[in-house]
Motif scaffolding. Structure first.
Motif, PDB file in Angstrom:
ATOM      1  N   VAL A  54       0.691  -1.479  -0.057  1.00  0.00           N
ATOM      2  CA  VAL A  54       0.058  -0.298  -0.229  1.00  0.00           C
ATOM      3  C   VAL A  54       1.043   1.483   0.230  1.00  0.00           C
ATOM      4  O   VAL A  54       0.735   2.619  -0.238  1.00  0.00           O
ATOM      5  CB  VAL A  54      -0.864  -0.167   0.951  1.00  0.00           C
ATOM      6  N   ASP A  55       1.597   0.752   0.665  1.00  0.00           N
ATOM      7  CA  ASP A  55       2.757   2.149   1.091  1.00  0.00           C
ATOM      8  C   ASP A  55       3.402   2.191  -0.354  1.00  0.00           C
ATOM      9  O   ASP A  55       3.606   4.020  -1.561  1.00  0.00           O
ATOM     10  CB  ASP A  55       3.817   2.134   1.864  1.00  0.00           C
ATOM     11  N   SER A  56       3.615   1.749  -1.111  1.00  0.00           N
ATOM     12  CA  SER A  56       4.331   1.441  -2.181  1.00  0.00           C
ATOM     13  C   SER A  56       3.183   1.974  -3.587  1.00  0.00           C
ATOM     14  O   SER A  56       3.612   3.003  -4.471  1.00  0.00           O
ATOM     15  CB  SER A  56       5.473   0.967  -3.264  1.00  0.00           C
ATOM     16  N   ALA A  57       2.125   1.606  -3.649  1.00  0.00           N
ATOM     17  CA  ALA A  57       1.025   1.777  -4.486  1.00  0.00           C
ATOM     18  C   ALA A  57       1.228   3.694  -4.304  1.00  0.00           C
ATOM     19  O   ALA A  57       1.021   4.337  -5.260  1.00  0.00           O
ATOM     20  CB  ALA A  57      -0.248   1.613  -3.900  1.00  0.00           C
ATOM     21  N   ASN A  58       0.752   4.220  -2.969  1.00  0.00           N
ATOM     22  CA  ASN A  58       0.757   5.436  -2.903  1.00  0.00           C
ATOM     23  C   ASN A  58       1.858   6.186  -3.648  1.00  0.00           C
ATOM     24  O   ASN A  58       1.538   7.102  -4.204  1.00  0.00           O
ATOM     25  CB  ASN A  58       0.751   6.022  -0.926  1.00  0.00           C
ATOM     26  N   ARG A  59       2.816   6.034  -3.205  1.00  0.00           N
ATOM     27  CA  ARG A  59       4.401   6.478  -3.936  1.00  0.00           C
ATOM     28  C   ARG A  59       4.088   6.027  -5.210  1.00  0.00           C
ATOM     29  O   ARG A  59       4.116   7.669  -6.264  1.00  0.00           O
ATOM     30  CB  ARG A  59       5.752   6.074  -3.506  1.00  0.00           C
ATOM     31  N   GLU A  60       3.903   5.155  -6.006  1.00  0.00           N
ATOM     32  CA  GLU A  60       3.409   5.803  -7.360  1.00  0.00           C
ATOM     33  C   GLU A  60       2.735   6.674  -8.229  1.00  0.00           C
ATOM     34  O   GLU A  60       2.789   6.739  -8.873  1.00  0.00           O
ATOM     35  CB  GLU A  60       3.682   3.721  -7.725  1.00  0.00           C
ATOM     36  N   ILE A  61       1.310   5.698  -7.512  1.00  0.00           N
ATOM     37  CA  ILE A  61      -0.120   6.458  -7.374  1.00  0.00           C
ATOM     38  C   ILE A  61       0.458   7.951  -7.762  1.00  0.00           C
ATOM     39  O   ILE A  61       0.062   9.097  -8.900  1.00  0.00           O
ATOM     40  CB  ILE A  61      -1.055   6.626  -6.832  1.00  0.00           C
ATOM     41  N   SER A  62       0.451   8.804  -7.083  1.00  0.00           N
ATOM     42  CA  SER A  62       1.241  10.343  -7.091  1.00  0.00           C
ATOM     43  C   SER A  62       2.637  10.706  -8.081  1.00  0.00           C
ATOM     44  O   SER A  62       2.834  11.548  -8.466  1.00  0.00           O
ATOM     45  CB  SER A  62       1.105  10.314  -5.852  1.00  0.00           C
ATOM     46  N   HIS A  63       4.081   9.640  -7.813  1.00  0.00           N
ATOM     47  CA  HIS A  63       4.845   9.470  -9.138  1.00  0.00           C
ATOM     48  C   HIS A  63       3.722   9.711 -10.082  1.00  0.00           C
ATOM     49  O   HIS A  63       4.174  10.624 -11.137  1.00  0.00           O
ATOM     50  CB  HIS A  63       6.007   8.633  -9.072  1.00  0.00           C
ATOM     51  N   TRP A  64       3.053   8.836 -10.825  1.00  0.00           N
ATOM     52  CA  TRP A  64       2.854   9.029 -12.470  1.00  0.00           C
ATOM     53  C   TRP A  64       1.235   9.039 -11.851  1.00  0.00           C
ATOM     54  O   TRP A  64       1.337   9.908 -13.809  1.00  0.00           O
ATOM     55  CB  TRP A  64       1.774   7.303 -12.425  1.00  0.00           C
ATOM     56  N   PHE A  65       0.575   9.837 -11.371  1.00  0.00           N
ATOM     57  CA  PHE A  65      -0.381  11.159 -11.570  1.00  0.00           C
ATOM     58  C   PHE A  65      -0.816  12.378 -11.489  1.00  0.00           C
ATOM     59  O   PHE A  65      -0.031  11.947  -9.315  1.00  0.00           O
ATOM     60  CB  PHE A  65      -2.447  10.010 -11.504  1.00  0.00           C
ATOM     61  N   LYS A  66      -1.023  13.044 -11.500  1.00  0.00           N
ATOM     62  CA  LYS A  66      -1.087  14.502 -11.006  1.00  0.00           C
ATOM     63  C   LYS A  66      -2.531  14.055  -9.925  1.00  0.00           C
ATOM     64  O   LYS A  66      -3.756  13.273 -10.605  1.00  0.00           O
ATOM     65  CB  LYS A  66      -1.690  15.469 -11.898  1.00  0.00           C
ATOM     66  N   GLN A  67      -3.148  15.015  -8.677  1.00  0.00           N
ATOM     67  CA  GLN A  67      -4.470  14.513  -8.301  1.00  0.00           C
ATOM     68  C   GLN A  67      -5.304  14.518  -9.197  1.00  0.00           C
ATOM     69  O   GLN A  67      -6.625  13.702  -9.018  1.00  0.00           O
ATOM     70  CB  GLN A  67      -3.581  15.619  -7.007  1.00  0.00           C
ATOM     71  N   ASP A  68      -5.472  15.486  -9.732  1.00  0.00           N
ATOM     72  CA  ASP A  68      -7.404  15.514 -10.502  1.00  0.00           C
ATOM     73  C   ASP A  68      -7.257  14.973 -11.492  1.00  0.00           C
ATOM     74  O   ASP A  68      -7.524  14.835 -12.793  1.00  0.00           O
ATOM     75  CB  ASP A  68      -7.423  17.435 -11.775  1.00  0.00           C
ATOM     76  N   GLU A  69      -5.936  13.751 -11.913  1.00  0.00           N
ATOM     77  CA  GLU A  69      -6.239  12.942 -12.880  1.00  0.00           C
ATOM     78  C   GLU A  69      -6.859  11.855 -12.238  1.00  0.00           C
ATOM     79  O   GLU A  69      -7.340  10.849 -13.188  1.00  0.00           O
ATOM     80  CB  GLU A  69      -4.620  12.511 -13.700  1.00  0.00           C
ATOM     81  N   LEU A  70      -6.643  11.594 -10.687  1.00  0.00           N
ATOM     82  CA  LEU A  70      -7.299  10.385 -10.374  1.00  0.00           C
ATOM     83  C   LEU A  70      -9.010  10.851 -10.002  1.00  0.00           C
ATOM     84  O   LEU A  70      -9.370  11.674  -9.721  1.00  0.00           O
ATOM     85  CB  LEU A  70      -7.231   9.987  -9.047  1.00  0.00           C
ATOM     86  N   VAL A  71      -9.799  10.319 -11.194  1.00  0.00           N
ATOM     87  CA  VAL A  71     -11.133  10.328 -11.149  1.00  0.00           C
ATOM     88  C   VAL A  71     -11.938   9.802 -10.281  1.00  0.00           C
ATOM     89  O   VAL A  71     -11.655   8.813  -9.412  1.00  0.00           O
ATOM     90  CB  VAL A  71     -11.424   9.851 -12.644  1.00  0.00           C
ATOM     91  N   ASP A  72     -12.901  11.378  -9.189  1.00  0.00           N
ATOM     92  CA  ASP A  72     -13.608  10.737  -8.544  1.00  0.00           C
ATOM     93  C   ASP A  72     -15.102  10.076  -9.193  1.00  0.00           C
ATOM     94  O   ASP A  72     -16.169  10.870  -9.598  1.00  0.00           O
ATOM     95  CB  ASP A  72     -13.988  11.542  -7.578  1.00  0.00           C
ATOM     96  N   TYR A  73     -15.723   9.096  -8.743  1.00  0.00           N
ATOM     97  CA  TYR A  73     -17.314   8.822  -9.519  1.00  0.00           C
ATOM     98  C   TYR A  73     -17.814   7.675  -9.019  1.00  0.00           C
ATOM     99  O   TYR A  73     -16.857   6.697  -8.207  1.00  0.00           O
ATOM    100  CB  TYR A  73     -16.697   8.875 -11.291  1.00  0.00           C
TER     101      TYR A  73
END
Ligand code: IDP
Ligand code: MG
Length: 153
Positions: free
Chosen positions: A124-143
């Motif tokens: 989970v820690d590396s997931a959080n690091r990798e998600i913020s490395h590859w995506f900007k906050q506004d690219e994570l779509v909330d639906y």
């Protein structure tokens, strides 16, 4: 209440893209019931990949790994759901495809470690690091995920 919003970073490496496996790999996560939160096709820079794989920089295969990952576009994705990190790894199979069970992505579609077509976060820690490395906050779509009531009790 189980955590149905755990997220993992899954990538289809350049060989997976060139071998036309994008649809099949996405389909497995869709069919399992995970929610797609972000997706893009990217040509990653050397520096970006060196940061992504920072924990492996002392390994003898590191230069080859960076070259491989730079050899074409990558499909970068975030998938969300219960136990997404651990299940994502199980769905990918072992790092060495020769050790991957049939029925896993690597076990079904590739042969060698150095061309193992996909990436998945290992914690989970590396997931959080990798998600913020590859995506900007506004690219994570909330639906609202309509299937949720049919996947979780
Ligand atoms: P993982 O992708 O299953 O998490 P890691 O040990 O984190 O495996 O290694 C990252 C990637 O580096 C692997 O998926 C593979 O592409 C590459 N790699 C790992 N070990 C070797 C090796 O011994 N030779 C060539 N490439 C390797
Ligand atoms: Mg890894």
């Amino acid at each position: 209440m189980p955590n149905t919003s755990e997220r993992t970073f899954i990538a289809i490496k350049p060989d997976g893209v060139q071998r036309n496996l994008v649809g099949k790999i996405i389909q497995r996560f869709e069919e399992r019931g995970y929610k797609l939160v972000a997706l893009k096709l990217v040509q990653a820079s050397k520096n970006h990949l060196e940061v992504h794989y920072q924990d492996l920089k002392e390994k003898p295969f590191f230069p080859g790994l960076i070259k491989y990952m730079q050899s074409g576009p990558i499909v970068a994705m975030v998938w969300e759901g219960l136990d997404a990190v651990r299940q994502g790894r199980a769905m990918l199979g072992a790092t060495n495809p020769l050790d991957s069970n049939a029925g896993t992505i690597r076990g079904d579609y590739c042969i060698q470690t150095g061309r193992n077509i996909c990436h998945g976060s290992d914690s989970v820690d590396s997931a959080n690091r990798e998600i913020s490395h590859w995506f900007k906050q506004d690219e994570l779509v909330d639906y609202e995920f309509a299937n949720k009531v049919w996947l979780y009790e």
